[in-house]
Design a protein around this motif. Structure first.
Motif, short mmCIF file in Angstrom:
data_model
loop_
_atom_site.label_atom_id
_atom_site.label_comp_id
_atom_site.label_asym_id
_atom_site.label_seq_id
_atom_site.Cartn_x
_atom_site.Cartn_y
_atom_site.Cartn_z
N ILE A 8 0.83 -1.21 0.00
CA ILE A 8 0.00 0.00 0.00
C ILE A 8 0.87 1.26 0.00
O ILE A 8 0.58 2.24 -0.70
N GLY A 9 1.93 1.23 0.77
CA GLY A 9 2.88 2.35 0.73
C GLY A 9 3.44 2.54 -0.67
O GLY A 9 3.57 3.67 -1.17
N GLU A 10 3.74 1.42 -1.32
CA GLU A 10 4.28 1.51 -2.69
C GLU A 10 3.26 2.08 -3.68
O GLU A 10 3.62 2.80 -4.61
N MET A 11 1.99 1.74 -3.45
CA MET A 11 0.95 2.31 -4.33
C MET A 11 0.94 3.83 -4.23
O MET A 11 0.88 4.52 -5.25
N LEU A 12 0.98 4.34 -3.01
CA LEU A 12 0.98 5.79 -2.84
C LEU A 12 2.20 6.41 -3.54
O LEU A 12 2.09 7.45 -4.21
N ALA A 13 3.34 5.75 -3.39
CA ALA A 13 4.53 6.25 -4.07
C ALA A 13 4.32 6.29 -5.59
O ALA A 13 4.76 7.24 -6.27
N ARG A 14 3.63 5.28 -6.12
CA ARG A 14 3.37 5.27 -7.57
C ARG A 14 2.40 6.38 -7.98
O ARG A 14 2.57 6.99 -9.05
N VAL A 15 1.38 6.63 -7.16
CA VAL A 15 0.46 7.74 -7.47
C VAL A 15 1.25 9.04 -7.60
O VAL A 15 1.09 9.80 -8.55
N ARG A 16 2.14 9.26 -6.64
CA ARG A 16 2.88 10.53 -6.62
C ARG A 16 3.90 10.61 -7.74
O ARG A 16 4.22 11.70 -8.23
N ALA A 17 4.41 9.46 -8.16
CA ALA A 17 5.40 9.47 -9.24
C ALA A 17 4.74 9.65 -10.60
O ALA A 17 5.29 10.32 -11.48
N THR A 18 3.57 9.05 -10.79
CA THR A 18 2.98 9.02 -12.14
C THR A 18 1.84 10.02 -12.32
O THR A 18 1.44 10.29 -13.45
N ARG A 19 1.31 10.59 -11.23
CA ARG A 19 0.25 11.59 -11.28
C ARG A 19 -0.89 11.22 -12.24
O ARG A 19 -1.17 11.94 -13.21
N PRO A 20 -1.59 10.11 -11.98
CA PRO A 20 -2.67 9.70 -12.88
C PRO A 20 -3.82 10.72 -12.90
O PRO A 20 -4.16 11.30 -11.87
N LEU A 21 -4.38 10.88 -14.09
CA LEU A 21 -5.58 11.71 -14.24
C LEU A 21 -6.79 10.93 -13.73
O LEU A 21 -7.01 9.79 -14.16
N ILE A 22 -7.54 11.52 -12.82
CA ILE A 22 -8.76 10.89 -12.32
C ILE A 22 -9.94 11.67 -12.87
O ILE A 22 -10.22 12.79 -12.44
N HIS A 23 -10.60 11.07 -13.86
CA HIS A 23 -11.74 11.72 -14.50
C HIS A 23 -12.98 11.46 -13.66
O HIS A 23 -13.37 10.32 -13.46
#
Lengths: 270, 270, 270
Positions: A8-23
């Motif tokens: 779960i910590g790694e997921m948050l790190a991925r969100v911050r690294a890749t900045r996905p667009l949430i429509h």
């Protein structure tokens, strides 16, 4: 447990690294709040509902949020158009069935979305999940005033019927795909004093689902982080509005390490 | 005086005990704020405007708020449908005639609502009440920049014409049913620096009207509590936004005893 | 430099003395925020979008904001009706082309507004100005993730093509009418953590344009004040939400003298 928290910590790190667009195609009450939550967790928000642009917009998204909190027929049509395109491209859809059970229109519209689209995660309160699963429960407007007698069964039934992940949030959050499941016990009672906290939780789930194909774990992660932020925010709150300020600040400030350390997630035993 | 203040404290206690649903058909600017105010005072908010669900939704409501701040024809149609059902079921309607006097459309729409429905309380500023009563006053957008020369007469005329309670808010609030009346002198100048404080006051009135059949007293109670919260919030404010945070916290934190002690309500002498 | 800063301070003083009405036809996400920013800088906000009232409403306005952040066809029609009336009466229009470049619909709608109306100022981010000028850049939803290679040229081209003032905001703001230009270096990185800060900047520009015929200087003034408020707010921020509270308080509290002293505006050398 360590492995789950670490992931779960790694997921948050991925969100911050890749900045996905949430429509988001979402309700008029919470748009500002859920746009901010998207930014604070690390994603990029866009609110777009016109039928002429939703299919194009969702093409660039990491996840699509459908939230019927202030529904009207043209917006539902746009949800279907955007949703079909998301399914086509294998982009996860997170459905927030706001007020299902409160009116026929809301119940029917959510069932229509569940039948017409492949929904990745349904995030609702006890009354909403109860209404959609046929297990009972009672809504007053958009608040669950009585959960179904057996919320675990309600969540499992709904998950199995529509082959989706159900995240039933409350004092403890139940997350299940109909077979496996998690209980998340992060959270704080202050969340019930603010409008839109369910919608914010849905946005958190969407941000995690945008970077993790295991939607069961993604939903658990998003909810654990949201609940953890609420726990820390409560220490600074003098009322619901100062709680909200602290909650948003915390979502932004929490590090992957803190989330991995603070998430309280247990495997569900049926 | 003691009796009035005591009754107002009891109203707040009833709101918190019974958690009435306050159905809003309201403007796009303030939805989040008025949903939060509803929760903080003790009610449950729902924002629903689709013509297919409003009659069903209002059936479960303790009060219905109609607010034309960002009106469009389909929403006005929904207001009429919801309003007729509310009248049928004797559920109080609180009308907020935002911007009456600023455009023909706004003036005409509010008069149509007043003529078509039995409105329990009209809560507006001086310019709005002046425009609807024919007493004059001047609006710039949704702000009253000149009250009618005699606001007492304007309020009384409007109340008598439509057999309703009129709550004209300003430095001092005038509340009248055309015969009896109250002056509420709680409040704070900071309220004029924030958008939507009139709409929030309307929501407070609706929460009190949901638990008290004497709408004159309910309106006085809702406005006194809102003004008292503003007075206390002002002590912590460094500007309009920190004032808003403190205001919302105060609405949540005020007890029935504090409201009974702090309300400044006088009977109106014509 | 002294003269420019002094003139900007005087503009703020005029906003506060005359309280111009700023008519917004804007997106659903930021309405509450931009209404509050309008009040805090000293103007009066109105959000009105119905085609039956926009021409009448804009008649009383000091400036008209057109913002396509959550566009739909009927709102665009209202923008054209209001815009034509504003042009007729020589009331400045400020366009915020939210998400231009993200979808065909957004790009085309903004070009249509630019071709159909005389726009006083276009305030956008690098990706948006790039898309409209044909200079490139990349959008993800409503965020600019890549500015055009030469933002100065992009801004100048767009300004010349449509005979307007372009305000391209970013780490440094570029403002040009195609010939003259300014660089504003006020601002703070926290602004990127909040939704709607671009829209708020647009509202600041509109408030200044309502009291100053030199739109180039008005835009520089509005952006300098907004950036200065952000700098001061950052000192009190513990995260994006407490930053927002402090930002709004600062916009309200800043005096003309402080703005004249703190604005960092340089003439643009091509």
């Amino acid at each position: 447990m360590d492995t789950i928290n670490q992931r779960i910590g790694e997921m948050l790190a991925r969100v911050r690294a890749t900045r996905p667009l949430i429509h988001h195609i979402t309700n008029l009450v919470v748009m500002n709040d859920t746009a901010n939550v998207t930014l604070h967790v690390g994603g990029l928000p866009v609110m777009a509902h016109d039928v002429e642009e939703v299919a194009e917009m969702v093409t660039h998204a990491g996840a699509l949020v459908l939230n019927v909190g202030t529904l009207s027929p043209d917006w539902v049509e746009s949800m279907l158009v955007a949703g079909r395109q998301a399914n086509e491209l294998d982009i996860p859809i997170v459905l927030d069935p706001v007020g299902a059970g409160a009116t026929q229109l809301r119940t029917m519209t959510n069932l229509k979305l569940l039948r017409s689209l492949h929904i990745g995660v349904v995030r609702g309160n006890g009354g909403e999940i109860g209404a959609l699963s046929g297990a009972g429960g009672e809504m007053r407007g958009v608040e669950s005033i009585a959960a179904p007698e057996n919320p675990l069964t309600a969540a499992r039934t709904l998950a199995q019927t529509y082959r989706t992940v159900v995240a039933l949030t409350g004092a403890r959050d139940i997350i299940t795909d109909g077979e496996r499941g998690f209980i998340v016990s992060n959270g704080h009672i202050w969340l019930t004093t603010l409008t839109g906290t369910g919608c914010m939780a849905t946005t958190m789930v969407a941000a995690f689902a945008a970077v993790e194909r295991d939607y069961l774990l993604a939903a658990a992660g998003g909810l654990a982080m949201f609940g953890l932020a609420a726990e820390l925010a409560a220490e600074k709150a003098h009322g619901p509005a100062s709680f909200k300020t602290a909650l948003f600040d915390q979502i932004y400030n929490l590090t992957p390490e803190q989330v991995a350390a603070g998430a309280r997630i247990a495997e569900l035993e049926w």
